[in-house]
Motif scaffolding. Structure first.
Motif, PDB file in Angstrom:
ATOM      1  N   UNK A  68       0.800  -1.220   0.000  1.00  0.00           N
ATOM      2  CA  UNK A  68       0.000   0.000   0.000  1.00  0.00           C
ATOM      3  C   UNK A  68       0.843   1.285   0.000  1.00  0.00           C
ATOM      4  N   UNK A  69       2.023   1.312   0.629  1.00  0.00           N
ATOM      5  CA  UNK A  69       2.816   2.553   0.603  1.00  0.00           C
ATOM      6  C   UNK A  69       3.410   2.917  -0.766  1.00  0.00           C
ATOM      7  N   UNK A  70       3.420   1.994  -1.723  1.00  0.00           N
ATOM      8  CA  UNK A  70       3.916   2.340  -3.054  1.00  0.00           C
ATOM      9  C   UNK A  70       2.979   3.372  -3.683  1.00  0.00           C
ATOM     10  N   UNK A  71       3.526   4.203  -4.564  1.00  0.00           N
ATOM     11  CA  UNK A  71       2.701   5.190  -5.267  1.00  0.00           C
ATOM     12  C   UNK A  71       1.752   4.507  -6.243  1.00  0.00           C
ATOM     13  N   UNK A  72       2.169   3.392  -6.792  1.00  0.00           N
ATOM     14  CA  UNK A  72       1.302   2.607  -7.679  1.00  0.00           C
ATOM     15  C   UNK A  72       1.868   1.201  -7.778  1.00  0.00           C
ATOM     16  N   UNK A 105      11.440  12.962  -5.960  1.00  0.00           N
ATOM     17  CA  UNK A 105      10.824  13.505  -7.158  1.00  0.00           C
ATOM     18  C   UNK A 105      11.014  12.679  -8.414  1.00  0.00           C
ATOM     19  N   UNK A 106      11.654  11.540  -8.291  1.00  0.00           N
ATOM     20  CA  UNK A 106      11.917  10.697  -9.456  1.00  0.00           C
ATOM     21  C   UNK A 106      11.217   9.354  -9.300  1.00  0.00           C
ATOM     22  N   UNK A 107      10.529   8.914 -10.344  1.00  0.00           N
ATOM     23  CA  UNK A 107       9.812   7.633 -10.294  1.00  0.00           C
ATOM     24  C   UNK A 107      10.806   6.487 -10.428  1.00  0.00           C
ATOM     25  N   UNK A 108      10.747   5.577  -9.448  1.00  0.00           N
ATOM     26  CA  UNK A 108      11.567   4.362  -9.454  1.00  0.00           C
ATOM     27  C   UNK A 108      10.636   3.168  -9.622  1.00  0.00           C
ATOM     28  N   UNK A 109      11.147   2.077 -10.196  1.00  0.00           N
ATOM     29  CA  UNK A 109      10.292   0.928 -10.427  1.00  0.00           C
ATOM     30  C   UNK A 109      11.050  -0.364 -10.154  1.00  0.00           C
TER      31      UNK A 109
END
Length: 158
Positions: A68-72, A105-109
């Protein structure tokens, strides 16, 4: 294959798809609804930990705290192979799971792929998962995102 078998296959496919939907939409009651009260889980290909039996409520709470804490997140299930034997079924399906987190500020995956093996038993008009095995065949990205997400959620990963 009988008409009833086709109906059961559709019910099982729809049921297993709730696995992904419940997680990604944070619908934890939906996610919980797919499991028997006690389940065997084998995620050893991901965690290295041996298979274990636990209350489904504990499993769902752990998945919620972790994801749940992930942005998506996006969990994709496909290529269902279902073997029916009266009131029992095995369902194998391909999976890909993508976990997105914004860090500074940077999307990580981080992504994993492989397949699930679910063992189900008939429950009234539907089915319940009694055993789930995850078989990871590939992985991309930084596993450290799980620790960052856990800290964001106020927990820590042991």
């Amino acid at each position: 294959m009988t008409h009833e078998d086709l109906i059961d296959r559709a019910k099982i496919t729809d049921h297993v798809l709730k696995y992904a939907t419940g997680i990604d939409w944070h619908q934890w009651d939906l996610y919980r609804s797919i499991f028997a009260d006690e389940i065997m889980l084998d995620f050893s290909s991901w965690s290295g930990d041996p298979a274990s039996i636990m209350p489904a409520d504990d499993w769902v709470a752990g998945v919620r705290a972790t994801l749940e804490p992930f942005d998506a997140t996006q969990h994709v299930l496909t290529n269902f192979v279902i073997d029916l034997k009266e009131d029992r079924a095995n369902c194998i399906c391909y999976m890909a799971a993508h976990h997105h987190l914004v860090v500074d500020g940077e999307r990580q995956m981080h992504s994993i792929g492989g397949y699930y093996v679910h063992e189900l038993e008939r429950a009234g008009e539907g089915w319940l998962i009694h055993k789930t095995q995850l078989n990871v065949t590939w992985e991309m990205g930084d596993r450290g995102l799980f620790e960052l997400a856990a800290r964001r959620g106020g927990a820590s990963i042991a």
